[in-house]
Design a protein around this motif. Structure first.
Motif, PDB file in Angstrom:
ATOM      1  N   LEU A  13       0.793  -1.229   0.000  1.00  0.00           N
ATOM      2  CA  LEU A  13       0.000   0.000   0.000  1.00  0.00           C
ATOM      3  C   LEU A  13       0.826   1.282   0.000  1.00  0.00           C
ATOM      4  CD1 LEU A  13      -2.758  -1.103   2.552  1.00  0.00           C
ATOM      5  CD2 LEU A  13      -2.849  -1.155   0.060  1.00  0.00           C
ATOM      6  N   SER A  14       2.138   1.178   0.013  1.00  0.00           N
ATOM      7  CA  SER A  14       2.977   2.383   0.034  1.00  0.00           C
ATOM      8  C   SER A  14       2.961   3.086  -1.321  1.00  0.00           C
ATOM      9  CB  SER A  14       4.412   2.028   0.426  1.00  0.00           C
ATOM     10  OG  SER A  14       4.934   1.052  -0.458  1.00  0.00           O
ATOM     11  N   ASP A  15       3.382   4.349  -1.307  1.00  0.00           N
ATOM     12  CA  ASP A  15       3.413   5.165  -2.530  1.00  0.00           C
ATOM     13  C   ASP A  15       4.758   5.096  -3.246  1.00  0.00           C
ATOM     14  OD1 ASP A  15       0.757   6.472  -2.144  1.00  0.00           O
ATOM     15  OD2 ASP A  15       1.746   7.193  -0.329  1.00  0.00           O
ATOM     16  N   ARG A  26       5.446   3.820  -6.898  1.00  0.00           N
ATOM     17  CA  ARG A  26       4.625   2.615  -6.946  1.00  0.00           C
ATOM     18  C   ARG A  26       4.032   2.368  -8.330  1.00  0.00           C
ATOM     19  NH1 ARG A  26       3.804  -1.886  -4.192  1.00  0.00           N
ATOM     20  NH2 ARG A  26       4.330  -0.632  -2.375  1.00  0.00           N
ATOM     21  N   ASP A  27       3.667   3.453  -9.025  1.00  0.00           N
ATOM     22  CA  ASP A  27       2.970   3.290 -10.304  1.00  0.00           C
ATOM     23  C   ASP A  27       3.903   3.126 -11.501  1.00  0.00           C
ATOM     24  OD1 ASP A  27       3.958   5.838 -10.446  1.00  0.00           O
ATOM     25  OD2 ASP A  27       2.010   6.839 -10.648  1.00  0.00           O
ATOM     26  N   MET A  28       5.216   2.948 -11.267  1.00  0.00           N
ATOM     27  CA  MET A  28       6.117   2.687 -12.384  1.00  0.00           C
ATOM     28  C   MET A  28       5.761   1.354 -13.053  1.00  0.00           C
ATOM     29  SD  MET A  28       9.882   3.917 -11.045  1.00  0.00           S
ATOM     30  CE  MET A  28      10.342   5.652 -11.034  1.00  0.00           C
ATOM     31  N   ALA A  29       5.778   1.328 -14.356  1.00  0.00           N
ATOM     32  CA  ALA A  29       5.461   0.107 -15.087  1.00  0.00           C
ATOM     33  C   ALA A  29       6.426  -1.010 -14.717  1.00  0.00           C
ATOM     34  CB  ALA A  29       5.537   0.373 -16.589  1.00  0.00           C
ATOM     35  N   GLY A  30       5.873  -2.194 -14.430  1.00  0.00           N
ATOM     36  CA  GLY A  30       6.695  -3.344 -14.093  1.00  0.00           C
ATOM     37  C   GLY A  30       6.812  -3.619 -12.609  1.00  0.00           C
ATOM     38  N   VAL A  31       6.251  -2.737 -11.761  1.00  0.00           N
ATOM     39  CA  VAL A  31       6.253  -2.958 -10.310  1.00  0.00           C
ATOM     40  C   VAL A  31       4.934  -3.626  -9.916  1.00  0.00           C
ATOM     41  CG1 VAL A  31       6.335  -1.902  -8.023  1.00  0.00           C
ATOM     42  CG2 VAL A  31       7.709  -0.945  -9.890  1.00  0.00           C
ATOM     43  N   SER A  32       5.021  -4.768  -9.260  1.00  0.00           N
ATOM     44  CA  SER A  32       3.806  -5.451  -8.791  1.00  0.00           C
ATOM     45  C   SER A  32       4.048  -6.001  -7.392  1.00  0.00           C
ATOM     46  CB  SER A  32       3.407  -6.582  -9.741  1.00  0.00           C
ATOM     47  OG  SER A  32       4.434  -7.563  -9.822  1.00  0.00           O
TER      48      SER A  32
END
Length: 388
Positions: free
Chosen positions: A164-166, A190-196
């Protein structure tokens, strides 16, 4: 309260924090324990009260106070009986934010540290890997430089605030052939493509979100490198002293909470015509437990004072975590026994305390690893030095 370390201002801060926790946090603890999700509003309230900025520069919204305000924050968080909530808070403030403050440049501090202090952004620290555990030098996550960015691939696990972190503070190997001398530190959105991220199910710390995180060809701007390339291992080692001391302080505080609760229960619970705090076997057990608690607590305070003075206390902080977490487990186990069948019931605090406390000898370096570190210092005369 020990006047050697705590002034009247410290005591007033403790009272203010206690009132805040009782009013704003305690009413929500049971919900957060059940759902495993801490509502976002409380982060902002912590930020508005200044609790995230205790030790950080005023330039970014902090208060630049001494380390004993941190001691108070840690102690009081343990006494509302949610190790998970406490962990979420201190993992943000003293794991993620410590790196931002120490290694981040001005742009990074403005973008991440200032909103972290304000409670607008939540951070996590990503070091541990599925195959590595406490073996930081053996990490497999890589960051390959390609022009004006790095490409990060790999995975991390057991990360508090990992779902849940940013933003994420991530350790990765930039020069793998150098081993532990080829690690660098990055900050990722967190919203960088490839981060899950995948949430993990745990024995305790149920209010906190603990995640396993995957990085699949994540493109990270070169500006998100923190500090110097390939200096990450020394940065991590330097901050381990604070992390281990924090876990030592957490341990003595939850042991104190358990003993205070058990004593109150024992003073009210009657058996064979008298309260059970009058039975010699139990009284002597309490005496031993309190003695162990006080020895660890005062030791932790002396280390906090030295760290506050800028000393490099890797040996002593390692001892703090090793001995205090063991003590806390033993104290809480015995306190549950004092409550008899009620200690085993979820409506009483000891069952949760026992579960939450068990992570102490595991997280932030297992007790086995800490003993080997101490053996190297004591027997092999190994010297750990600050990052330069």
């Amino acid at each position: 309260m020990n006047s050697m370390y705590f002034s009247e201002e410290h005591n007033l801060f403790r009272k203010s924090l206690q009132d805040f926790l009782q009013k704003e946090v305690v009413p929500h603890i049971e919900k957060w324990e059940q759902t495993g999700i801490i509502d976002r509003f409380i982060w902002k309230k912590f930020g508005d009260m200044g609790f995230f900025g205790i030790n950080y520069p005023e330039a970014y919204g902090g208060m630049n106070l001494d380390l004993f305000y941190t001691v108070i924050l840690l102690e009081e968080l343990q006494k509302i009986n949610s190790g998970g909530f406490a962990a979420a808070i201190w993992a943000h403030v003293y794991l993620a934010m410590t790196h931002l403050n120490a290694e981040g440049d001005e742009a990074i501090k403005q973008k991440y540290l200032a909103p972290s202090i304000a409670g607008d952004k939540i951070g996590c620290l990503c070091i541990t890997e599925p195959f590595g555990g406490s073996d930081v030098a053996g990490m497999r996550t890589t960051a390959v430089k390609q022009g004006d960015h790095y490409v990060i691939n790999g995975s991390k696990t057991f990360i508090t605030n990992g779902v849940l972190s940013d933003y994420l503070i991530v350790a990765a190997k930039t020069t793998p052939e150098l081993g532990n001398k080829g690690i660098s530190i990055f900050v990722l959105d967190r919203d960088m493509a490839g981060v899950s991220a995948t949430k993990l199910d745990k024995l305790g710390w149920r209010a906190s979100d603990t995640g396993e995180i995957a990085f699949d060809n994540v493109k990270v701007p070169i500006q998100n490198l923190m500090g110097e390339a390939d200096k990450g291992f020394s940065y991590i080692m330097q901050h381990f002293s604070l992390e281990r001391l924090i876990m030592g302080i957490n341990a003595h505080a939850r042991a104190e909470f358990a003993l205070e609760y058990a004593l109150k229960y024992m003073s009210e619970r009657e058996a064979f015509g008298r309260t059970i705090d009058k039975f010699q076997a139990l009284r002597h057990s309490i005496a031993d437990l309190y003695s162990d608690l006080e020895v660890n607590k005062i030791f932790n305070y002396t280390i906090a004072a030295r760290l506050n003075n800028g000393e490099y206390v890797v040996k002593e902080a390692t001892m703090s975590k090793l001995k205090s977490t063991k003590m806390a487990d033993e104290v809480i186990y015995q306190c549950l026994q004092f409550l008899g069948g009620y200690g085993y019931m979820e409506e009483y605090p000891m069952a949760r305390l026992l579960r939450d406390s068990r992570l102490g000898p595991i997280g932030g370096g297992t007790s086995e690893i800490l003993r080997e570190i101490l053996a190297k210092i004591i027997i092999d005369k190994k010297e750990y030095k600050p990052a330069t």
